[in-house]
Design a protein around this motif. Structure first.
Motif, PDB file in Angstrom:
ATOM      1  N   LEU A 106       3.860  -9.500 -16.021  1.00 58.90           N
ATOM      2  CA  LEU A 106       2.965  -8.372 -15.803  1.00 58.90           C
ATOM      3  C   LEU A 106       3.277  -7.611 -14.515  1.00 58.90           C
ATOM      4  O   LEU A 106       2.988  -6.422 -14.416  1.00 58.90           O
ATOM      5  CB  LEU A 106       1.508  -8.842 -15.758  1.00 58.90           C
ATOM      6  CG  LEU A 106       0.841  -9.175 -17.094  1.00 58.90           C
ATOM      7  CD1 LEU A 106      -0.556  -9.723 -16.851  1.00 58.90           C
ATOM      8  CD2 LEU A 106       0.776  -7.957 -17.995  1.00 58.90           C
ATOM      9  N   LEU A 107       3.856  -8.294 -13.535  1.00 57.52           N
ATOM     10  CA  LEU A 107       4.060  -7.692 -12.222  1.00 57.52           C
ATOM     11  C   LEU A 107       4.933  -6.430 -12.258  1.00 57.52           C
ATOM     12  O   LEU A 107       4.574  -5.421 -11.642  1.00 57.52           O
ATOM     13  CB  LEU A 107       4.646  -8.729 -11.255  1.00 57.52           C
ATOM     14  CG  LEU A 107       3.684  -9.856 -10.840  1.00 57.52           C
ATOM     15  CD1 LEU A 107       4.399 -10.847  -9.925  1.00 57.52           C
ATOM     16  CD2 LEU A 107       2.445  -9.292 -10.159  1.00 57.52           C
ATOM     17  N   PRO A 108       6.095  -6.431 -12.947  1.00 54.65           N
ATOM     18  CA  PRO A 108       6.891  -5.193 -12.970  1.00 54.65           C
ATOM     19  C   PRO A 108       6.131  -4.010 -13.560  1.00 54.65           C
ATOM     20  O   PRO A 108       6.193  -2.897 -13.023  1.00 54.65           O
ATOM     21  CB  PRO A 108       8.094  -5.571 -13.854  1.00 54.65           C
ATOM     22  CG  PRO A 108       8.189  -7.049 -13.751  1.00 54.65           C
ATOM     23  CD  PRO A 108       6.790  -7.535 -13.637  1.00 54.65           C
ATOM     24  N   ALA A 109       5.415  -4.241 -14.669  1.00 53.13           N
ATOM     25  CA  ALA A 109       4.644  -3.154 -15.275  1.00 53.13           C
ATOM     26  C   ALA A 109       3.543  -2.677 -14.334  1.00 53.13           C
ATOM     27  O   ALA A 109       3.249  -1.476 -14.252  1.00 53.13           O
ATOM     28  CB  ALA A 109       4.040  -3.625 -16.598  1.00 53.13           C
ATOM     29  N   LEU A 110       2.936  -3.606 -13.602  1.00 55.33           N
ATOM     30  CA  LEU A 110       1.874  -3.241 -12.657  1.00 55.33           C
ATOM     31  C   LEU A 110       2.427  -2.390 -11.524  1.00 55.33           C
ATOM     32  O   LEU A 110       1.819  -1.378 -11.140  1.00 55.33           O
ATOM     33  CB  LEU A 110       1.223  -4.505 -12.102  1.00 55.33           C
ATOM     34  CG  LEU A 110       0.088  -4.309 -11.088  1.00 55.33           C
ATOM     35  CD1 LEU A 110      -1.073  -3.561 -11.727  1.00 55.33           C
ATOM     36  CD2 LEU A 110      -0.381  -5.657 -10.538  1.00 55.33           C
ATOM     37  N   PHE A 111       3.584  -2.760 -10.989  1.00 56.19           N
ATOM     38  CA  PHE A 111       4.192  -1.991  -9.904  1.00 56.19           C
ATOM     39  C   PHE A 111       4.590  -0.591 -10.380  1.00 56.19           C
ATOM     40  O   PHE A 111       4.399   0.403  -9.666  1.00 56.19           O
ATOM     41  CB  PHE A 111       5.414  -2.723  -9.353  1.00 56.19           C
ATOM     42  CG  PHE A 111       5.071  -3.958  -8.569  1.00 56.19           C
ATOM     43  CD1 PHE A 111       3.924  -4.010  -7.798  1.00 56.19           C
ATOM     44  CD2 PHE A 111       5.893  -5.080  -8.618  1.00 56.19           C
ATOM     45  CE1 PHE A 111       3.597  -5.155  -7.079  1.00 56.19           C
ATOM     46  CE2 PHE A 111       5.573  -6.220  -7.903  1.00 56.19           C
ATOM     47  CZ  PHE A 111       4.427  -6.256  -7.131  1.00 56.19           C
ATOM     48  N   PHE A 171       3.204   1.106 -12.761  1.00 53.79           N
ATOM     49  CA  PHE A 171       1.978   1.883 -12.942  1.00 53.79           C
ATOM     50  C   PHE A 171       1.409   2.355 -11.608  1.00 53.79           C
ATOM     51  O   PHE A 171       0.984   3.502 -11.464  1.00 53.79           O
ATOM     52  CB  PHE A 171       0.935   1.056 -13.682  1.00 53.79           C
ATOM     53  CG  PHE A 171      -0.396   1.746 -13.825  1.00 53.79           C
ATOM     54  CD1 PHE A 171      -0.575   2.730 -14.774  1.00 53.79           C
ATOM     55  CD2 PHE A 171      -1.456   1.423 -12.996  1.00 53.79           C
ATOM     56  CE1 PHE A 171      -1.793   3.381 -14.902  1.00 53.79           C
ATOM     57  CE2 PHE A 171      -2.675   2.067 -13.105  1.00 53.79           C
ATOM     58  CZ  PHE A 171      -2.844   3.050 -14.066  1.00 53.79           C
ATOM     59  N   ILE A 172       1.421   1.466 -10.600  1.00 54.80           N
ATOM     60  CA  ILE A 172       0.847   1.816  -9.294  1.00 54.80           C
ATOM     61  C   ILE A 172       1.634   2.951  -8.644  1.00 54.80           C
ATOM     62  O   ILE A 172       1.055   3.912  -8.126  1.00 54.80           O
ATOM     63  CB  ILE A 172       0.810   0.579  -8.372  1.00 54.80           C
ATOM     64  CG1 ILE A 172      -0.229  -0.420  -8.897  1.00 54.80           C
ATOM     65  CG2 ILE A 172       0.469   0.983  -6.935  1.00 54.80           C
ATOM     66  CD1 ILE A 172      -0.251  -1.727  -8.121  1.00 54.80           C
ATOM     67  N   PHE A 173       2.963   2.871  -8.665  1.00 54.70           N
ATOM     68  CA  PHE A 173       3.782   3.844  -7.963  1.00 54.70           C
ATOM     69  C   PHE A 173       4.034   5.118  -8.778  1.00 54.70           C
ATOM     70  O   PHE A 173       4.406   6.142  -8.209  1.00 54.70           O
ATOM     71  CB  PHE A 173       5.124   3.221  -7.571  1.00 54.70           C
ATOM     72  CG  PHE A 173       5.013   2.156  -6.511  1.00 54.70           C
ATOM     73  CD1 PHE A 173       4.711   2.497  -5.204  1.00 54.70           C
ATOM     74  CD2 PHE A 173       5.188   0.819  -6.820  1.00 54.70           C
ATOM     75  CE1 PHE A 173       4.596   1.523  -4.220  1.00 54.70           C
ATOM     76  CE2 PHE A 173       5.083  -0.166  -5.848  1.00 54.70           C
ATOM     77  CZ  PHE A 173       4.775   0.191  -4.541  1.00 54.70           C
ATOM     78  N   CYS A 174       3.829   5.056 -10.101  1.00 50.45           N
ATOM     79  CA  CYS A 174       4.113   6.229 -10.938  1.00 50.45           C
ATOM     80  C   CYS A 174       2.888   6.700 -11.710  1.00 50.45           C
ATOM     81  O   CYS A 174       3.030   7.421 -12.704  1.00 50.45           O
ATOM     82  CB  CYS A 174       5.243   5.905 -11.928  1.00 50.45           C
ATOM     83  SG  CYS A 174       6.779   5.371 -11.154  1.00 50.45           S
ATOM     84  N   GLN A 175       1.686   6.313 -11.253  1.00 50.58           N
ATOM     85  CA  GLN A 175       0.500   6.643 -12.037  1.00 50.58           C
ATOM     86  C   GLN A 175       0.259   8.151 -12.112  1.00 50.58           C
ATOM     87  O   GLN A 175      -0.251   8.650 -13.119  1.00 50.58           O
ATOM     88  CB  GLN A 175      -0.727   5.929 -11.473  1.00 50.58           C
ATOM     89  CG  GLN A 175      -1.033   6.205 -10.023  1.00 50.58           C
ATOM     90  CD  GLN A 175      -2.261   5.425  -9.555  1.00 50.58           C
ATOM     91  OE1 GLN A 175      -3.259   5.350 -10.255  1.00 50.58           O
ATOM     92  NE2 GLN A 175      -2.186   4.828  -8.381  1.00 50.58           N
ATOM     93  N   LYS A 176       0.627   8.896 -11.074  1.00 44.48           N
ATOM     94  CA  LYS A 176       0.434  10.345 -11.106  1.00 44.48           C
ATOM     95  C   LYS A 176       1.257  10.967 -12.221  1.00 44.48           C
ATOM     96  O   LYS A 176       0.761  11.797 -12.991  1.00 44.48           O
ATOM     97  CB  LYS A 176       0.826  10.956  -9.755  1.00 44.48           C
ATOM     98  CG  LYS A 176       0.623  12.461  -9.687  1.00 44.48           C
ATOM     99  CD  LYS A 176       0.987  13.004  -8.315  1.00 44.48           C
ATOM    100  CE  LYS A 176       0.809  14.519  -8.258  1.00 44.48           C
ATOM    101  NZ  LYS A 176       1.180  15.064  -6.927  1.00 44.48           N
ATOM    102  N   GLN A 177       2.538  10.572 -12.314  1.00 43.96           N
ATOM    103  CA  GLN A 177       3.406  11.102 -13.359  1.00 43.96           C
ATOM    104  C   GLN A 177       2.950  10.632 -14.736  1.00 43.96           C
ATOM    105  O   GLN A 177       3.020  11.382 -15.715  1.00 43.96           O
ATOM    106  CB  GLN A 177       4.857  10.676 -13.111  1.00 43.96           C
ATOM    107  CG  GLN A 177       5.505  11.329 -11.915  1.00 43.96           C
ATOM    108  CD  GLN A 177       5.124  10.669 -10.585  1.00 43.96           C
ATOM    109  OE1 GLN A 177       4.386   9.681 -10.570  1.00 43.96           O
ATOM    110  NE2 GLN A 177       5.617  11.210  -9.489  1.00 43.96           N
TER     111      GLN A 177
END
Length: 262
Positions: free
Chosen positions: A237-242, A244-250
């Protein structure tokens, strides 16, 4: 509130189980809190025994090629179907729509036979081609975006000496950024979590393991080791979470614009 509680509960249980020692896991229920939240033995065991380093490498290679291929083939086909009027255009669209309504499991026998005849079983190349196959949803997403881009842009570029390839890559492709983000999200999540075909066609579970199939190591006829499985789930889950956190605006921008086009 109730929906959020139901959604979060499995994740909470997974974290609690992943932080328990072997003795705690065997002697307590799933909601009993671990004595040491920093216990990392299950994570180390899951990483090593499930060969997760190889799994992440294979999944990354698969994701890169599948996303690149899906975006290129989907956008090019949508460009042709939207911009060029030819005999059979409507038929092709209807055939894609018909293919989308067919249950995937009903076509697995034929697909497996084709993969076998072309010697693509148990190879990353074969699995990538299979996952990169024409995605009907992606095609219609791109078609909707093309319908909102005026054809006068194409005509102006052609009058300036641009070829059809130049029109597509230099003029239209930059305008498709929201659609590309939407397609990459949908296709990326599906590919990262895909288990059935990865388990069926990537039969070498040591060399060709993926993130989705790596946790199969902890299941067996005598039961499943859920403390290791939960630790492995958190790792995956960690890669998907990271991302999402860093690219949530896009991500939000692509999904929002993709929802209002058409």
């Amino acid at each position: 509130m109730a929906g959020a509680f139901v959604s979060v509960t499995p994740v909470v249980v997974c974290v609690i189980t992943a932080c328990k020692t072997e003795k705690e896991y065997a002697s307590t229920n799933v909601m009993t809190l671990p004595q040491n939240w920093l216990y990392g033995g299950n994570f180390i065991q899951a990483w090593n025994q499930a060969n997760m380093a190889t799994a992440f490498r294979n999944s990354l290679v698969i994701l890169v090629f599948v996303l690149l291929g899906s975006v290129l083939t989907g956008s090019m086909l949508a460009y042709i179907l939207n911009r060029f009027k030819f005999l059979g255009n409507g038929l092709i669209r209807n055939l894609f729509l018909f293919a989308a309504m067919l249950p995937g499991i009903a076509m697995q026998v034929s697909v497996y036979q084709l993969m076998y005849e072309f010697h693509l079983i148990n190879t990353l190349t074969g699995y990538i081609i299979l996952m990169m196959g024409t995605d009907v949803i992606s095609i219609y997403i791109f078609i909707q975006f093309f319908e909102n881009i005026p054809i006068s842009l194409d005509e102006s570029a052609i009058m300036d000496g641009c070829t059809y390839f130049g029109v597509f890559f230099r003029v239209l492709m930059p305008l498709l950024k929201p659609a590309i983000i939407t397609v990459m999200i949908l296709k990326g999540v599906g590919t990262y979590n895909e288990y059935y075909m990865a388990n069926l066609y990537l039969q070498d579970k040591n060399r060709l393991v993926t993130v989705a199939t790596s946790l199969y190591k902890f299941t067996g006829p005598l039961g499943s080791q859920y403390n290791y499985i939960c630790a492995g789930v958190i790792i995956t889950l960690l890669p998907a979470l990271f991302v999402f956190i860093f690219c949530q605006k896009q991500i939000y921008s692509g999904l929002t614009q993709g929802a209002v086009k058409g």
